[in-house]
Scaffold this motif. Structure first.
Motif, PDB file in Angstrom:
ATOM      1  N   VAL A 299       0.835  -1.196   0.000  1.00  0.00           N
ATOM      2  CA  VAL A 299       0.000   0.000   0.000  1.00  0.00           C
ATOM      3  C   VAL A 299       0.875   1.254   0.000  1.00  0.00           C
ATOM      4  O   VAL A 299       1.902   1.295   0.677  1.00  0.00           O
ATOM      5  CB  VAL A 299      -0.983   0.025   1.203  1.00  0.00           C
ATOM      6  CG1 VAL A 299      -0.266   0.086   2.534  1.00  0.00           C
ATOM      7  CG2 VAL A 299      -1.958   1.186   1.093  1.00  0.00           C
ATOM      8  N   LEU A 300       0.461   2.224  -0.795  1.00  0.00           N
ATOM      9  CA  LEU A 300       1.041   3.565  -0.753  1.00  0.00           C
ATOM     10  C   LEU A 300       0.015   4.473  -0.106  1.00  0.00           C
ATOM     11  O   LEU A 300      -1.126   4.559  -0.573  1.00  0.00           O
ATOM     12  CB  LEU A 300       1.353   4.097  -2.159  1.00  0.00           C
ATOM     13  CG  LEU A 300       1.661   5.605  -2.236  1.00  0.00           C
ATOM     14  CD1 LEU A 300       2.975   5.931  -1.523  1.00  0.00           C
ATOM     15  CD2 LEU A 300       1.693   6.081  -3.673  1.00  0.00           C
TER      16      LEU A 300
ATOM     17  N   THR B 178       4.114   1.994   2.362  1.00  0.00           N
ATOM     18  CA  THR B 178       4.973   3.107   1.947  1.00  0.00           C
ATOM     19  C   THR B 178       4.233   4.401   2.251  1.00  0.00           C
ATOM     20  O   THR B 178       3.080   4.572   1.851  1.00  0.00           O
ATOM     21  CB  THR B 178       5.260   3.051   0.428  1.00  0.00           C
ATOM     22  OG1 THR B 178       5.886   1.810   0.125  1.00  0.00           O
ATOM     23  CG2 THR B 178       6.149   4.207  -0.002  1.00  0.00           C
ATOM     24  N   LEU B 179       4.905   5.283   2.966  1.00  0.00           N
ATOM     25  CA  LEU B 179       4.329   6.595   3.231  1.00  0.00           C
ATOM     26  C   LEU B 179       4.831   7.558   2.168  1.00  0.00           C
ATOM     27  O   LEU B 179       6.034   7.742   2.006  1.00  0.00           O
ATOM     28  CB  LEU B 179       4.718   7.091   4.632  1.00  0.00           C
ATOM     29  CG  LEU B 179       4.290   6.192   5.796  1.00  0.00           C
ATOM     30  CD1 LEU B 179       4.693   6.828   7.125  1.00  0.00           C
ATOM     31  CD2 LEU B 179       2.800   5.913   5.756  1.00  0.00           C
TER      32      LEU B 179
ATOM     33  N   PRO C 138       4.142  -3.909  13.331  1.00  0.00           N
ATOM     34  CA  PRO C 138       5.479  -3.549  12.831  1.00  0.00           C
ATOM     35  C   PRO C 138       5.901  -4.316  11.580  1.00  0.00           C
ATOM     36  O   PRO C 138       6.459  -3.736  10.650  1.00  0.00           O
ATOM     37  CB  PRO C 138       6.410  -3.851  14.003  1.00  0.00           C
ATOM     38  CG  PRO C 138       5.526  -3.809  15.211  1.00  0.00           C
ATOM     39  CD  PRO C 138       4.171  -4.240  14.751  1.00  0.00           C
ATOM     40  N   GLN C 139       5.636  -5.638  11.532  1.00  0.00           N
ATOM     41  CA  GLN C 139       6.052  -6.420  10.367  1.00  0.00           C
ATOM     42  C   GLN C 139       5.302  -5.994   9.110  1.00  0.00           C
ATOM     43  O   GLN C 139       5.871  -5.947   8.021  1.00  0.00           O
ATOM     44  CB  GLN C 139       5.922  -7.933  10.617  1.00  0.00           C
ATOM     45  CG  GLN C 139       4.511  -8.461  10.705  1.00  0.00           C
ATOM     46  CD  GLN C 139       3.856  -8.286  12.079  1.00  0.00           C
ATOM     47  OE1 GLN C 139       4.373  -7.609  12.948  1.00  0.00           O
ATOM     48  NE2 GLN C 139       2.693  -8.910  12.251  1.00  0.00           N
ATOM     49  N   LEU C 140       4.030  -5.639   9.239  1.00  0.00           N
ATOM     50  CA  LEU C 140       3.245  -5.164   8.100  1.00  0.00           C
ATOM     51  C   LEU C 140       3.733  -3.784   7.663  1.00  0.00           C
ATOM     52  O   LEU C 140       3.829  -3.507   6.465  1.00  0.00           O
ATOM     53  CB  LEU C 140       1.757  -5.118   8.474  1.00  0.00           C
ATOM     54  CG  LEU C 140       0.750  -5.063   7.337  1.00  0.00           C
ATOM     55  CD1 LEU C 140       0.884  -6.283   6.438  1.00  0.00           C
ATOM     56  CD2 LEU C 140      -0.661  -4.966   7.896  1.00  0.00           C
ATOM     57  N   MET C 141       4.083  -2.962   8.630  1.00  0.00           N
ATOM     58  CA  MET C 141       4.593  -1.620   8.320  1.00  0.00           C
ATOM     59  C   MET C 141       5.900  -1.722   7.546  1.00  0.00           C
ATOM     60  O   MET C 141       6.099  -1.021   6.552  1.00  0.00           O
ATOM     61  CB  MET C 141       4.779  -0.836   9.629  1.00  0.00           C
ATOM     62  CG  MET C 141       5.040   0.613   9.454  1.00  0.00           C
ATOM     63  SD  MET C 141       3.575   1.469   8.865  1.00  0.00           S
ATOM     64  CE  MET C 141       4.316   3.012   8.384  1.00  0.00           C
TER      65      MET C 141
ATOM     66  N   GLN D  37       4.358   7.036 -10.030  1.00  0.00           N
ATOM     67  CA  GLN D  37       5.768   6.693  -9.836  1.00  0.00           C
ATOM     68  C   GLN D  37       5.904   5.439  -8.974  1.00  0.00           C
ATOM     69  O   GLN D  37       6.685   4.537  -9.281  1.00  0.00           O
ATOM     70  CB  GLN D  37       6.516   7.863  -9.193  1.00  0.00           C
ATOM     71  CG  GLN D  37       6.661   9.046 -10.116  1.00  0.00           C
ATOM     72  CD  GLN D  37       7.176  10.290  -9.402  1.00  0.00           C
ATOM     73  OE1 GLN D  37       7.173  10.395  -8.184  1.00  0.00           O
ATOM     74  NE2 GLN D  37       7.588  11.263 -10.197  1.00  0.00           N
ATOM     75  N   TRP D  38       5.121   5.369  -7.904  1.00  0.00           N
ATOM     76  CA  TRP D  38       5.174   4.223  -7.002  1.00  0.00           C
ATOM     77  C   TRP D  38       4.696   2.948  -7.700  1.00  0.00           C
ATOM     78  O   TRP D  38       5.299   1.887  -7.556  1.00  0.00           O
ATOM     79  CB  TRP D  38       4.340   4.522  -5.755  1.00  0.00           C
ATOM     80  CG  TRP D  38       4.396   3.468  -4.695  1.00  0.00           C
ATOM     81  CD1 TRP D  38       5.354   3.317  -3.740  1.00  0.00           C
ATOM     82  CD2 TRP D  38       3.439   2.427  -4.481  1.00  0.00           C
ATOM     83  NE1 TRP D  38       5.048   2.239  -2.941  1.00  0.00           N
ATOM     84  CE2 TRP D  38       3.878   1.685  -3.376  1.00  0.00           C
ATOM     85  CE3 TRP D  38       2.259   2.069  -5.113  1.00  0.00           C
ATOM     86  CZ2 TRP D  38       3.176   0.591  -2.889  1.00  0.00           C
ATOM     87  CZ3 TRP D  38       1.555   0.979  -4.625  1.00  0.00           C
ATOM     88  CH2 TRP D  38       2.021   0.256  -3.522  1.00  0.00           C
TER      89      TRP D  38
END
Length: 179
Positions: A62-63, A92-93, A84-87, A109-110
């Motif tokens: 996910v963006l 992507t921030l 945390p593992q999913l993050m 772009q992403w």
């Protein structure tokens, strides 16, 4: 002649607004899978919905487009309860976008970097049509865009403003095409 033309334009505008306000895009069925999720920051429920779709395994990445530059990943994860593992693996921030058009540039772009061929766009139902228009213009033609509108209860003023932004964007597209 002028009165009829004016009345016709006003009627088309009014019917278009009624359609826009009544037939807001809804959520995707829970079975739809995509290569990526693009979620645009803004009203409540958008990010939560995208993270839920990610956690259910309906997409691998996910963006989050349009994140404030001061928000750090740890703060984001805490606020939206992202493990945390999913993050680390999958979120992507995106800090470059500041409006819907720049969301489209950042997203394209992403998507190219991730070589995604199908993308789930998550935004508020009232924002979906214009966001989809902008993002579809920026994405390569071979990328399938799935619209996942987050239900909301927009005010009349939000609907009125967004309808006119959508009309203006369509008019600008026509202008660019025919000039």
């Amino acid at each position: 002649m002028f009165r009829r033309l004016t009345a016709s334009v006003v009627l088309i505008w009014a019917l278009g607004f009624v359609w826009f306000a009544v037939a807001l895009p809804g959520p995707l069925p829970g079975t739809v899978r995509t290569d990526a999720i693009i979620v645009l920051t803004g009203s409540r429920g958008r990010i939560e919905h995208a993270i839920d779709v990610l956690a259910r395994g309906k997409s691998p990445a996910v963006l989050v487009s349009g994140v404030d530059r001061e928000v750090r990943p740890r703060e984001f994860a805490a606020q939206f309860k992202v493990p945390p593992q999913l993050m680390r693996c999958c979120v992507t921030l995106g800090y470059r976008a500041y409006d819907t058009r720049s969301n489209a540039v950042e997203a394209a772009q992403w998507v190219a970097e991730h070589e995604a061929k199908s993308v789930r766009l998550v935004t508020a139902d009232w924002h979906m049509r214009r966001a989809a228009l902008e993002i579809a213009r920026a994405l390569p033609a071979d990328v399938r865009l799935e619209l996942d509108g987050v239900p909301s209860h927009p005010s009349f003023s939000i609907l009125f403003l967004e309808y006119h932004k959508l009309l203006a964007r369509h008019a600008l597209n026509l202008w660019e095409r025919f000039r």
